[in-house]
Design a protein around this motif. Sequence first.
Motif, PDB file in Angstrom:
ATOM      1  N   LEU A  44       0.839  -1.195   0.000  1.00  0.00           N
ATOM      2  CA  LEU A  44       0.000   0.000   0.000  1.00  0.00           C
ATOM      3  C   LEU A  44       0.871   1.241   0.000  1.00  0.00           C
ATOM      4  CD1 LEU A  44      -2.747  -0.932   2.633  1.00  0.00           C
ATOM      5  CD2 LEU A  44      -2.834  -1.168   0.144  1.00  0.00           C
ATOM      6  N   ARG A  45       0.463   2.237  -0.762  1.00  0.00           N
ATOM      7  CA  ARG A  45       1.158   3.520  -0.800  1.00  0.00           C
ATOM      8  C   ARG A  45       0.663   4.354   0.373  1.00  0.00           C
ATOM      9  NH1 ARG A  45       4.022   6.789  -4.631  1.00  0.00           N
ATOM     10  NH2 ARG A  45       5.025   4.786  -4.899  1.00  0.00           N
ATOM     11  N   GLY A  46       1.598   4.834   1.154  1.00  0.00           N
ATOM     12  CA  GLY A  46       1.287   5.732   2.254  1.00  0.00           C
ATOM     13  C   GLY A  46       2.229   6.915   2.192  1.00  0.00           C
ATOM     14  N   ILE A  47       2.501   7.467   3.336  1.00  0.00           N
ATOM     15  CA  ILE A  47       3.453   8.570   3.436  1.00  0.00           C
ATOM     16  C   ILE A  47       4.539   8.179   4.426  1.00  0.00           C
ATOM     17  CG2 ILE A  47       1.787  10.356   2.818  1.00  0.00           C
ATOM     18  CD1 ILE A  47       1.534  11.001   5.841  1.00  0.00           C
ATOM     19  N   LEU A  48       5.640   8.892   4.367  1.00  0.00           N
ATOM     20  CA  LEU A  48       6.724   8.641   5.301  1.00  0.00           C
ATOM     21  C   LEU A  48       6.212   8.804   6.735  1.00  0.00           C
ATOM     22  CD1 LEU A  48       9.728   7.977   5.496  1.00  0.00           C
ATOM     23  CD2 LEU A  48      10.179  10.418   5.450  1.00  0.00           C
ATOM     24  N   GLY A  49       5.364   9.800   6.955  1.00  0.00           N
ATOM     25  CA  GLY A  49       4.687   9.946   8.227  1.00  0.00           C
ATOM     26  C   GLY A  49       5.564  10.298   9.401  1.00  0.00           C
ATOM     27  N   ARG A  79       7.076  14.654   6.335  1.00  0.00           N
ATOM     28  CA  ARG A  79       5.892  13.872   6.679  1.00  0.00           C
ATOM     29  C   ARG A  79       5.129  13.343   5.472  1.00  0.00           C
ATOM     30  NH1 ARG A  79       2.629  17.049  10.620  1.00  0.00           N
ATOM     31  NH2 ARG A  79       4.396  16.529  11.924  1.00  0.00           N
ATOM     32  N   ALA A  80       4.906  14.164   4.455  1.00  0.00           N
ATOM     33  CA  ALA A  80       4.042  13.794   3.333  1.00  0.00           C
ATOM     34  C   ALA A  80       4.760  13.066   2.197  1.00  0.00           C
ATOM     35  CB  ALA A  80       3.340  15.032   2.787  1.00  0.00           C
ATOM     36  N   ARG A  81       6.057  12.839   2.311  1.00  0.00           N
ATOM     37  CA  ARG A  81       6.787  12.137   1.252  1.00  0.00           C
ATOM     38  C   ARG A  81       6.211  10.727   1.067  1.00  0.00           C
ATOM     39  NH1 ARG A  81      12.844  10.838   2.208  1.00  0.00           N
ATOM     40  NH2 ARG A  81      12.181   8.691   2.188  1.00  0.00           N
ATOM     41  N   PRO A  82       5.934  10.298  -0.185  1.00  0.00           N
ATOM     42  CA  PRO A  82       5.348   8.972  -0.422  1.00  0.00           C
ATOM     43  C   PRO A  82       6.260   7.842   0.064  1.00  0.00           C
ATOM     44  CG  PRO A  82       5.253  10.317  -2.403  1.00  0.00           C
ATOM     45  CD  PRO A  82       6.116  11.051  -1.423  1.00  0.00           C
ATOM     46  N   GLN A  83       5.621   6.772   0.541  1.00  0.00           N
ATOM     47  CA  GLN A  83       6.342   5.587   0.999  1.00  0.00           C
ATOM     48  C   GLN A  83       5.457   4.372   0.743  1.00  0.00           C
ATOM     49  OE1 GLN A  83       9.559   5.149   2.713  1.00  0.00           O
ATOM     50  NE2 GLN A  83       8.969   3.120   1.998  1.00  0.00           N
ATOM     51  N   ILE A 143      14.187   1.898   9.079  1.00  0.00           N
ATOM     52  CA  ILE A 143      13.922   2.936   8.078  1.00  0.00           C
ATOM     53  C   ILE A 143      12.553   3.588   8.298  1.00  0.00           C
ATOM     54  CG2 ILE A 143      13.491   3.303   5.605  1.00  0.00           C
ATOM     55  CD1 ILE A 143      15.655   1.216   5.062  1.00  0.00           C
ATOM     56  N   ILE A 144      11.603   2.834   8.862  1.00  0.00           N
ATOM     57  CA  ILE A 144      10.242   3.349   9.065  1.00  0.00           C
ATOM     58  C   ILE A 144      10.258   4.561   9.983  1.00  0.00           C
ATOM     59  CG2 ILE A 144       7.977   2.842  10.078  1.00  0.00           C
ATOM     60  CD1 ILE A 144       8.370  -0.057   9.144  1.00  0.00           C
ATOM     61  N   GLN A 145       9.545   5.598   9.563  1.00  0.00           N
ATOM     62  CA  GLN A 145       9.389   6.800  10.382  1.00  0.00           C
ATOM     63  C   GLN A 145       7.929   7.090  10.710  1.00  0.00           C
ATOM     64  OE1 GLN A 145      11.570  10.261   9.049  1.00  0.00           O
ATOM     65  NE2 GLN A 145      12.997   8.969   7.929  1.00  0.00           N
ATOM     66  N   HIS A 146       7.001   6.367  10.071  1.00  0.00           N
ATOM     67  CA  HIS A 146       5.575   6.643  10.235  1.00  0.00           C
ATOM     68  C   HIS A 146       5.176   6.525  11.699  1.00  0.00           C
ATOM     69  CE1 HIS A 146       1.326   6.836   9.486  1.00  0.00           C
ATOM     70  NE2 HIS A 146       1.540   6.970   8.172  1.00  0.00           N
ATOM     71  N   VAL A 147       4.550   7.566  12.218  1.00  0.00           N
ATOM     72  CA  VAL A 147       4.204   7.606  13.643  1.00  0.00           C
ATOM     73  C   VAL A 147       3.098   6.619  14.011  1.00  0.00           C
ATOM     74  CG1 VAL A 147       4.974   9.991  13.940  1.00  0.00           C
ATOM     75  CG2 VAL A 147       2.579   9.531  13.349  1.00  0.00           C
ATOM     76  N   ASN A 148       2.433   6.013  13.018  1.00  0.00           N
ATOM     77  CA  ASN A 148       1.363   5.063  13.285  1.00  0.00           C
ATOM     78  C   ASN A 148       1.784   3.615  13.048  1.00  0.00           C
ATOM     79  OD1 ASN A 148      -0.277   7.653  11.827  1.00  0.00           O
ATOM     80  ND2 ASN A 148      -0.775   7.105  13.919  1.00  0.00           N
ATOM     81  N   ILE A 149       3.077   3.367  13.128  1.00  0.00           N
ATOM     82  CA  ILE A 149       3.602   2.003  13.016  1.00  0.00           C
ATOM     83  C   ILE A 149       4.469   1.735  14.238  1.00  0.00           C
ATOM     84  CG2 ILE A 149       5.036   0.414  11.694  1.00  0.00           C
ATOM     85  CD1 ILE A 149       4.258   1.965   9.167  1.00  0.00           C
ATOM     86  N   PHE A 150       4.093   0.672  14.979  1.00  0.00           N
ATOM     87  CA  PHE A 150       4.871   0.277  16.154  1.00  0.00           C
ATOM     88  C   PHE A 150       6.213  -0.300  15.729  1.00  0.00           C
ATOM     89  CE2 PHE A 150       0.549  -0.153  17.997  1.00  0.00           C
ATOM     90  CZ  PHE A 150       0.718   0.637  19.123  1.00  0.00           C
ATOM     91  N   VAL A 210      -4.828   4.759   7.140  1.00  0.00           N
ATOM     92  CA  VAL A 210      -3.924   4.919   8.287  1.00  0.00           C
ATOM     93  C   VAL A 210      -2.524   5.274   7.789  1.00  0.00           C
ATOM     94  CG1 VAL A 210      -2.757   3.702  10.183  1.00  0.00           C
ATOM     95  CG2 VAL A 210      -5.233   3.450   9.865  1.00  0.00           C
ATOM     96  N   LEU A 211      -2.073   4.603   6.732  1.00  0.00           N
ATOM     97  CA  LEU A 211      -0.719   4.841   6.210  1.00  0.00           C
ATOM     98  C   LEU A 211      -0.612   6.142   5.422  1.00  0.00           C
ATOM     99  CD1 LEU A 211       0.100   1.207   5.106  1.00  0.00           C
ATOM    100  CD2 LEU A 211       1.105   2.466   7.027  1.00  0.00           C
ATOM    101  N   ALA A 212      -1.738   6.679   4.956  1.00  0.00           N
ATOM    102  CA  ALA A 212      -1.731   7.902   4.146  1.00  0.00           C
ATOM    103  C   ALA A 212      -1.844   9.164   4.984  1.00  0.00           C
ATOM    104  CB  ALA A 212      -2.864   7.852   3.124  1.00  0.00           C
TER     105      ALA A 212
END
Length: 142
Positions: A36-41, A48-52, A79-86, A131-133
């Motif tokens: 799924l395409r989300g954002i760096l988050g 924050r909004a860079r695609p990931q 590498i993950i920076q998304h604040v909604n990923i443990f 959630v990832l977007a």
Amino acid sequence: MAVPPHEFMEAKAQFFDLEPLATDQDAWVTSVAVTLRGILGSPNGALRARPQDYRLLIDVDRMREELPAVWVFSPSDDIIQHVNIFRSRETCPFTHSRLPLLCWGTTGSAWQHIPRENRSLSNFLEAARQVLADTNMNSRAR
């Protein structure tokens, strides 16, 4: 209850790289992989909004009853920076290694309040994509 083949095909029409990881004896899908395409988050507003892209592994066998755990196979935890990923802390049943998990926040309780027939694989994957977007800066995940 696992995902019936026709429902899997409906979801695949929306999420093209969706693939079954396992099926039961009746060919109902019990687990899936999808990107799924989300954002760096990141907490850093400039990035924050860079695609990931996120490669997810999901046991959907009990999806009608509860939101399943969503394991993030890639990118790697460091590498993950998304604040909604443990961060990696539990063992993924698919890889037998520790992988990060998606933080559902209040989505789990919302899932319980929608009619069971609307708890489809397509709707579930769309919820994960949402959630990832976006970022919930109140999340305690990272």
